[in-house]
Design an enzyme around this catalytic site. Structure first.
Site, PDB file in Angstrom:
ATOM      1  N   HIS A  46       0.831  -1.207   0.000  1.00  0.00           N
ATOM      2  CA  HIS A  46       0.000   0.000   0.000  1.00  0.00           C
ATOM      3  C   HIS A  46       0.867   1.258   0.000  1.00  0.00           C
ATOM      4  CE1 HIS A  46      -2.627  -3.018   2.233  1.00  0.00           C
ATOM      5  NE2 HIS A  46      -3.417  -2.650   1.248  1.00  0.00           N
TER       6      HIS A  46
ATOM      7  N   ASP B 202      -3.395  -7.275  -7.432  1.00  0.00           N
ATOM      8  CA  ASP B 202      -4.782  -7.578  -7.796  1.00  0.00           C
ATOM      9  C   ASP B 202      -4.961  -7.207  -9.274  1.00  0.00           C
ATOM     10  OD1 ASP B 202      -6.017  -8.165  -4.982  1.00  0.00           O
ATOM     11  OD2 ASP B 202      -4.759  -6.402  -4.749  1.00  0.00           O
TER      12      ASP B 202
ATOM     13  N   SER C  34       0.341  -9.065   1.472  1.00  0.00           N
ATOM     14  CA  SER C  34      -1.125  -9.020   1.490  1.00  0.00           C
ATOM     15  C   SER C  34      -1.579  -8.920   2.933  1.00  0.00           C
ATOM     16  CB  SER C  34      -1.692 -10.299   0.874  1.00  0.00           C
ATOM     17  OG  SER C  34      -3.066 -10.429   1.192  1.00  0.00           O
TER      18      SER C  34
HETATM   19  P1  AMP Z   1      -6.429  -3.826  -0.407  1.00  0.00           P
HETATM   20  O1  AMP Z   1      -6.264  -3.027   0.847  1.00  0.00           O
HETATM   21  O2  AMP Z   1      -5.989  -5.231  -0.282  1.00  0.00           O
HETATM   22  O3  AMP Z   1      -7.797  -3.649  -1.023  1.00  0.00           O
HETATM   23  O4  AMP Z   1      -5.419  -3.182  -1.453  1.00  0.00           O
HETATM   24  C1  AMP Z   1      -5.431  -1.816  -1.745  1.00  0.00           C
HETATM   25  C2  AMP Z   1      -4.547  -1.551  -2.940  1.00  0.00           C
HETATM   26  O5  AMP Z   1      -3.214  -1.969  -2.633  1.00  0.00           O
HETATM   27  C3  AMP Z   1      -4.967  -2.345  -4.182  1.00  0.00           C
HETATM   28  O6  AMP Z   1      -4.803  -1.531  -5.332  1.00  0.00           O
HETATM   29  C4  AMP Z   1      -4.010  -3.506  -4.172  1.00  0.00           C
HETATM   30  O7  AMP Z   1      -3.779  -4.061  -5.450  1.00  0.00           O
HETATM   31  C5  AMP Z   1      -2.758  -2.837  -3.634  1.00  0.00           C
HETATM   32  N1  AMP Z   1      -1.838  -3.837  -3.086  1.00  0.00           N
HETATM   33  C6  AMP Z   1      -2.126  -4.821  -2.187  1.00  0.00           C
HETATM   34  N2  AMP Z   1      -1.055  -5.597  -1.966  1.00  0.00           N
HETATM   35  C7  AMP Z   1      -0.055  -5.102  -2.743  1.00  0.00           C
HETATM   36  C8  AMP Z   1       1.299  -5.479  -2.982  1.00  0.00           C
HETATM   37  N3  AMP Z   1       1.861  -6.521  -2.355  1.00  0.00           N
HETATM   38  N4  AMP Z   1       2.019  -4.747  -3.849  1.00  0.00           N
HETATM   39  C9  AMP Z   1       1.459  -3.689  -4.508  1.00  0.00           C
HETATM   40  N5  AMP Z   1       0.190  -3.287  -4.327  1.00  0.00           N
HETATM   41  C10 AMP Z   1      -0.567  -3.980  -3.462  1.00  0.00           C
END
Ligand code: AMP
Length: 294
Positions: free
Chosen positions: A39, A152, A187
């Site tokens: 993030h 994602d 993640s």
């Molecule tokens: P989330 O909080 O899981 O909904 O993710 C929020 C944003 O962060 C989304 O655009 C995800 O694709 C991105 N994101 C999550 N994990 C990663 C990662 N390991 N590397 C890059 N972006 C990420």
């Protein structure tokens, strides 16, 4: 160090209007919280691209299925605010559920075609929740540029296509997946893994490397590339394969043969925890091919 936390849409609009009056561009990083380096890499990309950066934290009930982890999804606002402040975020939008989904809410944004395969097959309704909430967040924040992670990839492709299809005035950019030192994609859900599952979770990135090797050796049959990756996943006795697929990175439709670019996408269950990861073929393909115009 702290940053303004905007809990309701009116406060957000006031923040947005102030940026506009100052003539400053706004970069937006939507998240569900439980933040990690993945993030924060999006925050840094936004800071490099826009004068002001706002993140959002909203665990969107609409994108969780009835038997999924909405209730137990990790939530730690104080920790997240500290991380966002340190990374140089200018503000956080953290709305209550009722302010995004008032009683009687009945309007949804649905994308066809791209949402049937991969995660859309295992999680019916998931992407309807994503496209609906991202549209709402875009309408509220009115960002000039918004950042999504390759982690994602299907979601990123869908959001880019949605912005184009619906003539949204936002530049949607995709940033590379940030990984742990052993290759596991960061993640929020990695927190659920038991120690042995966490050890075995490296099969996802190793399987993707095997798929890349197969491609580099000249293999172009999607089934053979997916098969090579799947055999690696099956070496982990705690892993249960949800899918290993080779799809078109623009349309997210399954491929038979890789003629130009492809997205290899993997989803694996460890117990109830579902992990996803992906890689583009050939490796080094630009992330802008995700959801690109056909
Ligand atoms: P989330 O909080 O899981 O909904 O993710 C929020 C944003 O962060 C989304 O655009 C995800 O694709 C991105 N994101 C999550 N994990 C990663 C990662 N390991 N590397 C890059 N972006 C990420």
């Amino acid at each position: 160090m702290t940053i303004p936390i905007l809990h309701d849409p009116a406060a957000l609009r006031a923040w947005r209007d102030a940026a506009r009056r100052a003539g400053e561009t706004v970069g937006f990083v939507p998240t569900m919280g439980a933040l990690h380096e993945g993030h924060l890499s999006l925050v840094r990309a936004s800071r490099a691209a826009a004068a002001r950066t706002i993140a959002s934290i909203f665990v969107n009930p609409l994108q969780f299925g009835p038997s999924e982890d909405f209730d137990k999804y990790p939530r730690d606002l104080a920790r997240d605010v500290a991380l966002l402040a340190t990374a140089g975020t200018d503000a956080l939008f953290a709305p209550e559920r009722e302010s995004l989904y008032p009683r009687g809410f009945s309007t949804y944004v649905v994308q066809e075609g791209t949402t049937d395969a991969l995660c859309g097959a295992t999680r019916p309704g998931h992407f309807r929740g994503v496209t609906t909430v991202v549209t709402k967040l875009f309408n509220l924040v009115e960002p000039d540029v918004a950042f999504f992670g390759q982690k994602d990839a299907q979601q990123a492709a869908i959001v880019r296509r949605m912005a184009r299809d619906l003539s949204m005035r936002v530049d949607v950019r995709i940033e590379p997946t940030v990984r742990e030192p052993d290759g596991l994609a960061m993640s929020s859900r990695n927190l659920y893994l038991a120690p042995e599952e966490r050890r075995q979770a490296t099969v996802l990135s190793r399987a993707l490397a095997r798929a890349s090797d197969a491609f580099d050796s000249g293999e172009r049959r999607a089934s053979a590339i997916a098969g090579a990756a799947e055999r690696v996943v099956r070496e982990a006795d705690r892993a249960r394969v949800d899918y290993v697929s080779v799809v078109d990175p623009s349309t997210i439709r399954p491929l038979e043969t890789v003629s130009s670019r492809a997205l290899v996408a993997i989803a694996v269950f460890f117990g109830k925890t579902r992990l996803i990861d992906n890689a583009l073929l050939p490796s080094g393909s630009p992330l802008s091919c995700l959801g690109a115009p056909e």
